[in-house]
Scaffold this motif. Structure first.
Motif, PDB file in Angstrom:
ATOM      1  N   THR A 147      22.061  52.571  60.915  1.00 26.63           N
ATOM      2  CA  THR A 147      21.242  52.248  59.750  1.00 26.63           C
ATOM      3  C   THR A 147      22.131  52.272  58.516  1.00 26.63           C
ATOM      4  OG1 THR A 147      20.613  54.552  59.379  1.00 26.63           O
ATOM      5  CG2 THR A 147      19.160  53.224  60.793  1.00 26.63           C
ATOM      6  N   ALA A 148      21.712  51.518  57.507  1.00 27.66           N
ATOM      7  CA  ALA A 148      22.494  51.453  56.269  1.00 27.66           C
ATOM      8  C   ALA A 148      21.557  51.246  55.098  1.00 27.66           C
ATOM      9  CB  ALA A 148      23.506  50.314  56.339  1.00 27.66           C
ATOM     10  N   ASP A 149      21.918  51.822  53.965  1.00 28.53           N
ATOM     11  CA  ASP A 149      21.184  51.586  52.727  1.00 28.53           C
ATOM     12  C   ASP A 149      21.814  50.408  51.996  1.00 28.53           C
ATOM     13  OD1 ASP A 149      19.524  53.716  53.227  1.00 28.53           O
ATOM     14  OD2 ASP A 149      20.651  55.121  51.959  1.00 28.53           O
ATOM     15  N   TYR A 150      20.983  49.561  51.435  1.00 33.34           N
ATOM     16  CA  TYR A 150      21.474  48.432  50.637  1.00 33.34           C
ATOM     17  C   TYR A 150      20.716  48.409  49.327  1.00 33.34           C
ATOM     18  CZ  TYR A 150      22.289  43.624  49.041  1.00 33.34           C
ATOM     19  OH  TYR A 150      22.621  42.530  48.288  1.00 33.34           O
ATOM     20  N   THR A 151      21.459  48.462  48.240  1.00 33.25           N
ATOM     21  CA  THR A 151      20.869  48.323  46.913  1.00 33.25           C
ATOM     22  C   THR A 151      21.051  46.889  46.461  1.00 33.25           C
ATOM     23  OG1 THR A 151      21.350  50.634  46.359  1.00 33.25           O
ATOM     24  CG2 THR A 151      20.892  49.127  44.535  1.00 33.25           C
ATOM     25  N   THR A 164      16.482  51.056  53.245  1.00 30.39           N
ATOM     26  CA  THR A 164      17.223  51.373  54.463  1.00 30.39           C
ATOM     27  C   THR A 164      16.938  50.309  55.504  1.00 30.39           C
ATOM     28  OG1 THR A 164      17.114  53.738  54.003  1.00 30.39           O
ATOM     29  CG2 THR A 164      17.576  53.090  56.280  1.00 30.39           C
ATOM     30  N   TRP A 165      18.002  49.877  56.200  1.00 32.23           N
ATOM     31  CA  TRP A 165      17.878  48.820  57.192  1.00 32.23           C
ATOM     32  C   TRP A 165      18.545  49.243  58.497  1.00 32.23           C
ATOM     33  CZ3 TRP A 165      15.114  44.592  55.671  1.00 32.23           C
ATOM     34  CH2 TRP A 165      14.922  44.443  54.306  1.00 32.23           C
ATOM     35  N   GLU A 166      17.960  48.866  59.604  1.00 31.16           N
ATOM     36  CA  GLU A 166      18.643  48.938  60.883  1.00 31.16           C
ATOM     37  C   GLU A 166      19.555  47.730  60.999  1.00 31.16           C
ATOM     38  OE1 GLU A 166      14.977  51.062  63.359  1.00 31.16           O
ATOM     39  OE2 GLU A 166      15.421  48.934  63.700  1.00 31.16           O
ATOM     40  N   TYR A 167      20.689  47.892  61.706  1.00 32.79           N
ATOM     41  CA  TYR A 167      21.599  46.757  61.823  1.00 32.79           C
ATOM     42  C   TYR A 167      22.313  46.746  63.167  1.00 32.79           C
ATOM     43  CZ  TYR A 167      25.641  49.807  60.985  1.00 32.79           C
ATOM     44  OH  TYR A 167      26.607  50.779  61.081  1.00 32.79           O
ATOM     45  N   LEU A 219      23.411  41.710  61.413  1.00 30.89           N
ATOM     46  CA  LEU A 219      21.994  41.384  61.408  1.00 30.89           C
ATOM     47  C   LEU A 219      21.205  42.625  60.996  1.00 30.89           C
ATOM     48  CD1 LEU A 219      21.754  39.399  64.780  1.00 30.89           C
ATOM     49  CD2 LEU A 219      22.395  38.573  62.497  1.00 30.89           C
ATOM     50  N   TYR A 220      20.316  42.475  60.033  1.00 34.23           N
ATOM     51  CA  TYR A 220      19.545  43.585  59.494  1.00 34.23           C
ATOM     52  C   TYR A 220      18.055  43.380  59.758  1.00 34.23           C
ATOM     53  CZ  TYR A 220      23.736  44.766  56.760  1.00 34.23           C
ATOM     54  OH  TYR A 220      25.003  45.104  56.368  1.00 34.23           O
ATOM     55  N   ARG A 221      17.338  44.510  59.935  1.00 32.12           N
ATOM     56  CA  ARG A 221      15.879  44.443  60.062  1.00 32.12           C
ATOM     57  C   ARG A 221      15.248  45.716  59.519  1.00 32.12           C
ATOM     58  NH1 ARG A 221      15.276  44.911  66.641  1.00 32.12           N
ATOM     59  NH2 ARG A 221      15.636  47.165  66.847  1.00 32.12           N
ATOM     60  N   THR A 222      13.966  45.611  59.199  1.00 31.26           N
ATOM     61  CA  THR A 222      13.202  46.766  58.736  1.00 31.26           C
ATOM     62  C   THR A 222      13.144  47.823  59.834  1.00 31.26           C
ATOM     63  OG1 THR A 222      11.838  45.304  57.369  1.00 31.26           O
ATOM     64  CG2 THR A 222      10.970  47.507  57.831  1.00 31.26           C
TER      65      THR A 222
END
Length: 456
Positions: free
Chosen positions: A87-91, A100-103, A203-206
């Motif tokens: 997971t990663a945070d993206y501002t 926060t996103w799963e990737y 690739l990112y998702r909720t």
């Protein structure tokens, strides 16, 4: 189009790099015909300047390094999230919102360029349902044996509800940098070149959603186009015109100014929409529900919104336009460079129109009636004399979009890399840049034409 008195940001950036470097037919009918004289330019002439590589097949997707992604077989192979890499945070820099996103990631094998490059542009085709987005990065090896950093080539989603699609400024390592959507060697005159690269797809998702983006095509075009004010004239070899819808950007002047000040700057999405509709695709009524019903051609407004780059502050990001085209069912979109009008004749003969990028003084293109520091238009055919039939969105009405431009003038303003602006200063040209949109499953004739100009 940008007015001659208002250079586009891309033109200014490209100039900085340059300074450092001191018959009518629709798709089916046209594809069935192969006019004499429409053969592609010699492969050797193109291969010394431009290298295209794309990952599209099931074996391609299995050849990379997967961290949570899986290759999808089927009629249109692709790549999707199978498990989490983390997971990663993206501002989001354009909203200030942190989420926060799963990737999961996929990294391509190393591709060694057949033509060591001074520039590289990535392209991708994907479906990003709500709650997902993707990032494309590039890293490479220079001719001196050192490596570039991982450069972000784009953060993208087909919608704008989750993140604002964006290029990333201020990426550089003292040898190269990213100019909106283009990797460029800082000092081409030094002889330094990019000799190989890898692409990384994230690739990112909720979190907890279980949904995934799907990517069908990922690749890059590397090129080393020499400095030139003029190019050799090609010999006419085709008389054919494709039936392409006509849309004017100018009738949208002042509409939706939040997207690059409205229609006067919408040459790229307007051109994209013309070619998308040539292939029989267009937004649904539901997709257009957000537009003002009093505005004509709302699909052009839609294209502007969904190609808009929030960092570049414009709709002219080349890969974002190609990716927008590929959001329509079974279309592909790529950014490349071509070598001559013979290449365009090869495509037109197979029923494939093109979108080209050029800049010129008013006096340099007879019949245009304007000058521009950067403009996109469509090429839809050739007259019996070999002149270019264009769908030029810089027209006062839809009816006036079809133009015929002198072959020699048009070829030179499109293919040159150096020119003089209205002040007499030497600035850059695009060197044959074009967007190509074509079916996910091209006909044999279309596939042959695409391969002839270096696209697979």
């Amino acid at each position: 189009m940008t007015r001659a008195s208002e250079p586009s940001r891309r033109t200014l950036l490209a100039a900085a790099v340059a300074a450092a470097a001191t018959g009518t037919a629709g798709p089916a009918a046209a594809a069935a015909a192969t006019p004499a004289g429409a053969a592609g330019a010699p492969a050797s002439a193109r291969s010394s300047l431009v290298d295209n590589r794309a990952w599209t097949s099931y074996s391609d997707w299995r050849s990379g390094t997967a961290n949570g992604t899986r290759a999808l077989a089927g009629l249109r192979p692709g790549l999707a999230i199978a498990a989490l890499a983390g997971t990663a945070d993206y501002t989001d820099p354009h909203t200030g919102k942190t989420a926060t996103w799963e990737y999961a990631t996929w990294t391509s094998p190393v591709h060694r360029l057949t033509a060591p490059a001074t520039e590289a542009v990535a392209s991708w085709n994907a479906h990003t349902p709500a709650g997902t987005w993707l990032q494309v990065e590039l890293t490479g090896t220079y001719s001196d044996g050192t490596d570039t950093p991982w450069y972000v080539m784009g953060r993208w989603a087909s919608g704008d509800q989750d993140i604002k699609r964006t290029s990333v400024d201020d990426q550089k390592d003292g040898k190269s940098g990213i100019w909106t959507d283009t990797f460029a060697i800082d000092d081409a005159a030094s002889g330094l070149r990019l000799v190989s690269y890898r692409l990384r797809l994230t690739l990112y998702r909720t979190p907890g959603s279980g949904i995934t983006p799907t990517v069908w095509r990922l690749g890059a075009m590397g090129s080393d186009i020499p400095d030139r004010f003029t190019v050799p004239a090609s010999t006419p070899g085709l008389a054919r015109e494709l039936t392409v819808p006509r849309y004017s950007q100018e009738i949208h002047a002042g509409q939706y100014p939040e997207y690059d000040n409205g229609g006067e700057a919408w040459c790229s999405p307007t051109s994209s929409q013309m070619i998308i509709e040539y292939w029989g695709r267009k937004p649904t009524a539901e997709q257009l529900a957000w537009t003002n019903p009093d505005f004509a051609d709302p699909q052009v407004c839609h294209a502007a919104r969904f190609t808009y780059d929030y960092q570049y502050a414009g709709c002219g990001n080349w890969p974002f336009n190609a990716a927008y085209a590929a959001t329509y069912k079974d279309l592909q979109g790529v950014v490349t460079r071509l070598g001559s009008l013979t290449d365009l004749e090869t495509l037109i003969a197979a029923g494939i129109p093109a979108i080209t990028s050029q800049s010129f003084l008013k006096s340099e293109l007879t019949g245009a009636g304007y000058g521009t520091s950067g403009h996109l238009m469509t090429v839809i055919g050739f007259t019996a004399d070999g002149d270019v039939i264009a769908g030029d969105p810089a027209a006062p009405s839809d009816e006036a979009v079809r133009r015929v431009y002198p072959r020699r003038e048009w070829e030179n303003i499109w293919l040159r890399t150096k020119r003089y602006n209205v002040s007499g200063k030497v600035v850059s040209g695009t060197g044959g840049v074009c967007y190509l949109y074509f079916p996910a499953h091209p006909s044999a004739r279309q596939r042959e034409a695409l391969e002839a100009v270096g696209i697979r």
